[in-house]
Scaffold this active site. Structure first.
Site, short mmCIF file in Angstrom:
data_model
loop_
_atom_site.label_atom_id
_atom_site.label_comp_id
_atom_site.label_asym_id
_atom_site.label_seq_id
_atom_site.Cartn_x
_atom_site.Cartn_y
_atom_site.Cartn_z
N LYS A 1 58.35 16.48 -77.94
CA LYS A 1 57.69 15.70 -78.98
C LYS A 1 58.68 14.80 -79.71
O LYS A 1 59.89 14.93 -79.59
CB LYS A 1 56.95 16.64 -79.93
CG LYS A 1 55.73 17.25 -79.24
CD LYS A 1 54.77 17.94 -80.16
CE LYS A 1 53.51 18.36 -79.38
NZ LYS A 1 52.58 19.13 -80.21
N ARG B 1 54.24 26.47 -75.15
CA ARG B 1 53.54 25.49 -74.31
C ARG B 1 54.54 24.42 -73.93
O ARG B 1 55.01 23.67 -74.80
CB ARG B 1 52.35 24.92 -75.08
CG ARG B 1 51.51 23.90 -74.30
CD ARG B 1 50.36 23.41 -75.17
NE ARG B 1 49.53 22.44 -74.45
CZ ARG B 1 49.77 21.13 -74.40
NH1 ARG B 1 50.81 20.62 -75.06
NH2 ARG B 1 48.96 20.33 -73.73
#
Length: 283
Positions: free
Chosen positions: A228, A263
């Protein structure tokens, strides 16, 4: 930072039981043309199946299949298109011994996916779409409730917090209360603090530093920070594909503080790091 034990929890996923007393790896499978890190790489069925099987071989116990990008400013996708992207992949993977979660907010999509062989509903909108709560209760499946404010189109303007961790916990508790009120079983609930969703880089790192506090809520926690933007900012702006080491570091910090599921895009690297951590912890 505090080191936290994982909850002693067996999650029933269809015919599978997932042991959340040990950290589990959820491999990301985006069957989309526009996801921020790997958009277009696995949008065709054959590409998606090949990548999923590689992630399983590398150590993923869950494959998370998504047919709609939720990156900032992503365009909405129709229910019909999302089903068209996701269901053939679910049907193909149902022949293998792997747990499948579906990254969707649409009740119609999760119904079709569960019928095709999926097991977990992973919802970045925490079951706020019409009939989502009722559908989850009716299907009696594990659900991941993630913290987000607004929608991908406007979430970056909604990052005002007094204390990001405390505010995230309070807002997740509101969703928890609503989920339980409609009949979703507590043993089916997993929480996700929503790294990168309506949070700036500093807030994401504050949340990671205080991740252990989420255990106070009493539910298994999923950490999803793979590649991210805030990881990239810590690495001086490298592109998403060059954020593997930073992502693994972030996920290991999450696991040390009690995350039950991570994840990830980079399954093998995460598995290698987890193996070293497990050996150290058990010595």
């Amino acid at each position: 930072m505090r080191l936290m034990p994982l909850p002693q929890c067996q999650l029933q996923c269809g015919r599978f039981r997932l042991d959340l007393s040990q950290p589990q790896i959820m491999g990301i499978l985006n069957v989309t043309p526009d996801s921020f890190s790997d958009g277009g790489q696995h949008q065709h069925k054959e590409q998606a199946i090949k990548h999923a099987l590689q992630m399983i071989e590398d150590g993923a116990t869950i494959i998370d299949i998504g047919g709609e990008s939720t990156r900032p400013n992503a365009s909405p996708v129709s229910v019909e298109e999302e089903i068209r992207r996701v269901i053939p992949v679910v049907e193909a993977l149902s022949k293998y011994d792997v747990i499948m979660s579906i990254d969707t907010s649409q009740p119609e999509v999760i119904r079709a996916a569960i019928q095709a062989g999926a097991h977990i509903w992973n919802d970045v909108r925490a079951l706020t779409r019409p009939q989502a709560l009722e559908t989850a209760a009716e299907l009696n499946i594990p659900v991941v409730l993630m913290h987000m404010r607004g929608e991908p189109t406007n979430m970056n303007q909604l990052d005002q917090y007094d204390d990001v961790t405390e505010d995230v916990m309070r807002e997740l508790q509101q969703r928890l209360d609503q989920a339980i009120a409609v009949g979703i079983k507590t043993e089916n609930i997993i929480l996700d603090p929503g790294f990168g969703f309506a949070k700036n880089a500093q807030q994401n790192f504050q949340l990671l530093n205080a991740f252990w506090k989420l255990n106070q809520m009493g539910y298994p926690i999923l950490s999803g920070l793979s590649r991210k933007r805030f990881i990239g900012e810590a690495l001086h702006g490298v592109p998403a594909q060059e954020r593997a080491v930073g992502s693994v570091m972030g996920h290991m910090l999450s696991i040390q503080q009690g995350a039950s599921i991570v994840r990830v895009h980079d399954v093998k690297a995460t598995r290698d790091a987890l193996n070293v951590w497990t050996m150290m912890k058990n010595t």
